[in-house]
Design an enzyme around this catalytic site. Structure first.
Site, PDB file in Angstrom:
ATOM      1  CB  SER A  59      10.322  15.223  -3.893  1.00  0.00           C
ATOM      2  OG  SER A  59       9.173  15.723  -3.289  1.00  0.00           O
TER       3      SER A  59
ATOM      4  N   PRO B 228      11.713   2.453   8.223  1.00  0.00           N
ATOM      5  CG  PRO B 228      12.330   0.667   6.849  1.00  0.00           C
ATOM      6  CD  PRO B 228      11.383   1.040   7.935  1.00  0.00           C
TER       7      PRO B 228
ATOM      8  CB  THR C 236      12.542   9.586   0.126  1.00  0.00           C
ATOM      9  OG1 THR C 236      12.278  10.087   1.436  1.00  0.00           O
ATOM     10  CG2 THR C 236      11.254   9.177  -0.539  1.00  0.00           C
TER      11      THR C 236
HETATM   12  C1  G16 Z   1       7.637  10.843  -1.124  1.00  0.00           C
HETATM   13  C2  G16 Z   1       6.380  10.030  -1.284  1.00  0.00           C
HETATM   14  C3  G16 Z   1       5.455  10.276  -0.119  1.00  0.00           C
HETATM   15  C4  G16 Z   1       6.173   9.970   1.187  1.00  0.00           C
HETATM   16  C5  G16 Z   1       7.482  10.751   1.268  1.00  0.00           C
HETATM   17  C6  G16 Z   1       8.330  10.342   2.444  1.00  0.00           C
HETATM   18  O1  G16 Z   1       7.307  12.198  -1.123  1.00  0.00           O
HETATM   19  O2  G16 Z   1       5.762  10.381  -2.502  1.00  0.00           O
HETATM   20  O3  G16 Z   1       4.324   9.457  -0.278  1.00  0.00           O
HETATM   21  O4  G16 Z   1       5.392  10.285   2.274  1.00  0.00           O
HETATM   22  O5  G16 Z   1       8.253  10.523   0.104  1.00  0.00           O
HETATM   23  O6  G16 Z   1       8.614   8.972   2.328  1.00  0.00           O
HETATM   24  P1  G16 Z   1       9.620   8.246   3.291  1.00  0.00           P
HETATM   25  O7  G16 Z   1       9.122   8.492   4.675  1.00  0.00           O
HETATM   26  O8  G16 Z   1       9.559   6.811   2.891  1.00  0.00           O
HETATM   27  O9  G16 Z   1      10.965   8.884   3.098  1.00  0.00           O
HETATM   28  P2  G16 Z   1       8.133  13.253  -1.986  1.00  0.00           P
HETATM   29  O10 G16 Z   1       7.327  14.497  -1.852  1.00  0.00           O
HETATM   30  O11 G16 Z   1       9.491  13.337  -1.364  1.00  0.00           O
HETATM   31  O12 G16 Z   1       8.170  12.670  -3.349  1.00  0.00           O
END
Ligand code: G16
Length: 543
Positions: A64, A498, A501
């Site tokens: 993503s 934290p 991703t």
């Molecule tokens: C993913 C999730 C989203 C989230 C984002 C950031 O998005 O599907 O719901 O807001 O990661 O998450 P974090 O802050 O935990 O890193 P994507 O578009 O990267 O798949």
């Protein structure tokens, strides 16, 4: 199930000893070179999940918004939702099992889930445009076939397109045709109907510049263009022909840096938007006459969509409950505005669309959006039935017309997951129907100045949170420090969490002025750096 074959194939996708990972906010994410075994094993897990649910399961190879060098995998459950949380645990165990333990972990999952190995399994696979994605999706296919599952490889698709396909296959075509073409046809038909309804109110020829983050969104939009009516002229930028995926462009970059992407020239008032790398997020923006950049993020999108639906529900006379679900990142002004206007519940969930989706399902109509532009609308079966019935049978012209607009909105929105293409068309339809410019939409409320930062720490798991991630429970002293910093700033709010991703801790702060929000975010970053084991250089003030 032939575990002998699994062992043989697994040797070709062997896990590097000691490497460990976790099914995070949206599946596994890591450097692409570390993911071969994870992909193979997620192929295995998808077969088990398919046998358990007796449905088609999806596996999307994408990271993503992450940089091109990363990759990842998201598993998709039968109705197109994210994988059930109890299975996220199985996914983590399976991904982390050392090679000699793999078959034991597999049979443990089979036992815990009381799986009937005789059931057939079917898995659909998709991938984004990263250079590593083709090989990694082959590893998924190897996992599926090693456990005797059948599969269909949909190749290059956006993440939401694969979610749509999964839902279509499991609802026997009720949701639409389970092909990418079926997706284009369903969305464009509903969009054209809405634009016809809007055309009776004004001449709506609109020009929209779209930054596709050099990702899959560009390819798919180009395919879809011929299905769209002439009243929406789209211009695609950052289509991947020259630029690097998510580099200085895309929804995540624009939201975080609060500035336009490279590769897209904006003139005053021009309507622009950005997708992220797998086209499941969208944000809008424009420059005003003074050259000031205005961002319309997920909060503004939620506001536009929920007030639009609320007005239509009032017009139809339907007494359906409408709720909006946000996360801790939602701008304070948006929450206040929504509470005042939709006069229904406005709730806060943990980051991750899986959490918002789950909450949104509790209502007749649940609008959910993360501030980063990830979101959609869910209509309960009852709500959908009532609206469709009214659109068909209502005698009162005004009410019937409103019900028809709602019906087309239901068909245009991808209810399985946040979808940049679908959300974009919904937004364009609403702006046309309400005869609004992007500036008028922006003026619905004024965002409180805010800043998001990232801090590198040795192990981000030292931070644990509660209250929908608004308060840190560990490390000791961190929340007290944040409270003290917030107290000395006007209209302030801040939290840390934290990331699920990326290997970082995210910091969010808002305050009465941009300078105060920037300072607060910086000071909170320093607190994280000192109390949570910061690595590398100390965070610098925001310039
Ligand atoms: C993913 C999730 C989203 C989230 C984002 C950031 O998005 O599907 O719901 O807001 O990661 O998450 P974090 O802050 O935990 O890193 P994507 O578009 O990267 O798949």
């Amino acid at each position: 199930m032939d575990f002998g074959t699994v062992a043989k194939y697994s040797a070709l996708h062997a896990k590097p000893p000691g490497l460990s990972s976790q099914y995070g906010t949206a599946g596994f994410r890591s450097k692409a070179e570390n993911l071969d075994h994870t992909m193979f094993r997620m192929g295995l897990l998808a077969v088990l999940r398919s046998k358990k649910t007796q449905s088609t399961i999806g596996v999307m190879v994408t990271a993503s918004h992450n940089p091109e060098e990363d990759n990842g995998v998201k598993l998709i459950d039968p109705l197109g939702e994210m994988l059930a949380p109890s299975w996220e645990e199985h996914a983590t165990c399976l991904a982390n099992a050392e090679e000699p333990e793999l078959l034991t972990v597999l049979s443990d999952i089979c036992q815990k889930e009381a799986l009937d190995s005789q059931h057939d399994a079917f898995v659909v696979i998709g991938r984004d445009t990263r250079s590593s994605s083709k090989k990694l999706s082959q590893s998924v296919i190897d996992g599926v076939t090693a456990l005797g599952g059948q599969f269909r490889d949909y190749g290059l698709v956006t993440t939401p397109q694969l979610h749509y396909v999964v839902c279509c296959r499991n609802t026997h075509g009720n949701y639409g045709r389970a092909t990418v073409e079926g997706y284009y046809q369903k969305l464009s038909k509903a969009f054209m109907e809405l634009m016809k309804q809007a055309a009776t109110q004004r001449d709506c020829h609109v020009c929209l510049k779209i930054d596709c983050a050099n990702g899959i969104g560009a390819l798919k939009l180009k395919e879809m263009e011929r299905y769209l009516p002439g009243c929406l002229r789209i211009h695609i930028f950052n289509d991947g022909l020259n630029g690097k995926l998510n580099h200085l462009c895309g929804a995540d970059f624009v939201k975080e840096h609060q500035k336009p992407p490279v590769g897209l020239e904006m003139t005053t008032g021009e309507r622009c938007c950005s997708f992220d790398g797998d086209a499941d997020r969208i944000v809008y923006y424009y420059n005003d006459a003074a050259g000031r950049f205005h961002l319309l993020d997920g909060d503004k999108i939620a506001t536009l969509i929920s007030t639009f639906i609320k007005e239509l529900l009032v017009k139809t006379g339907q007494t359906l409950t409408l709720a909006v679900i946000q996360t801790a990142y939602a701008n304070g002004s948006s929450t206040r505005y929504l509470e005042e206007t939709i006069k229904g519940p406005v709730q806060c969930a943990k980051t991750g669309v899986k959490h918002l989706h789950h909450k949104a399902k509790e209502f007749d109509v649940g609008v959910y959006f993360e501030a980063n532009g990830h979101g959609t609308v869910l209509f309960s079966k009852t709500a959908e039935m009532k609206i469709r019935h009214q659109a068909e049978n209502e005698k009162d012209n005004r009410k019937r017309e409103a019900a028809k607009i709602l019906e087309n909105t239901i068909d245009l929105i991808n209810q399985t997951v946040g979808d940049a293409i679908s959300d974009m068309l919904v937004i364009e339809a609403i702006l046309a129907l309400k005869n609004l410019t992007v500036q008028q939409w922006d003026a619905m409320y004024t965002d409180r100045p805010n800043r998001q930062l990232k801090v590198k720490v040795a192990d981000r798991r030292v931070i644990d949170t509660t209250d929908a991630e608004r308060r840190a429970v560990t490390p000791p002293g961190l929340q007290e420090k944040i409270d003290a910093l917030v107290k000395k700033t006007t209209w302030a709010r801040a939290f840390v969490r934290p990331s699920g991703t990326e290997d970082v801790v995210r910091v969010y702060a808002e305050a009465d002025t941009q300078e105060n929000a920037d300072n607060l975010a910086h000071e909170v970053s320093l607190a994280v750096y000192c109390l949570a084991g910061g690595v590398g250089e100390e965070p610098k003030p925001v310039v």
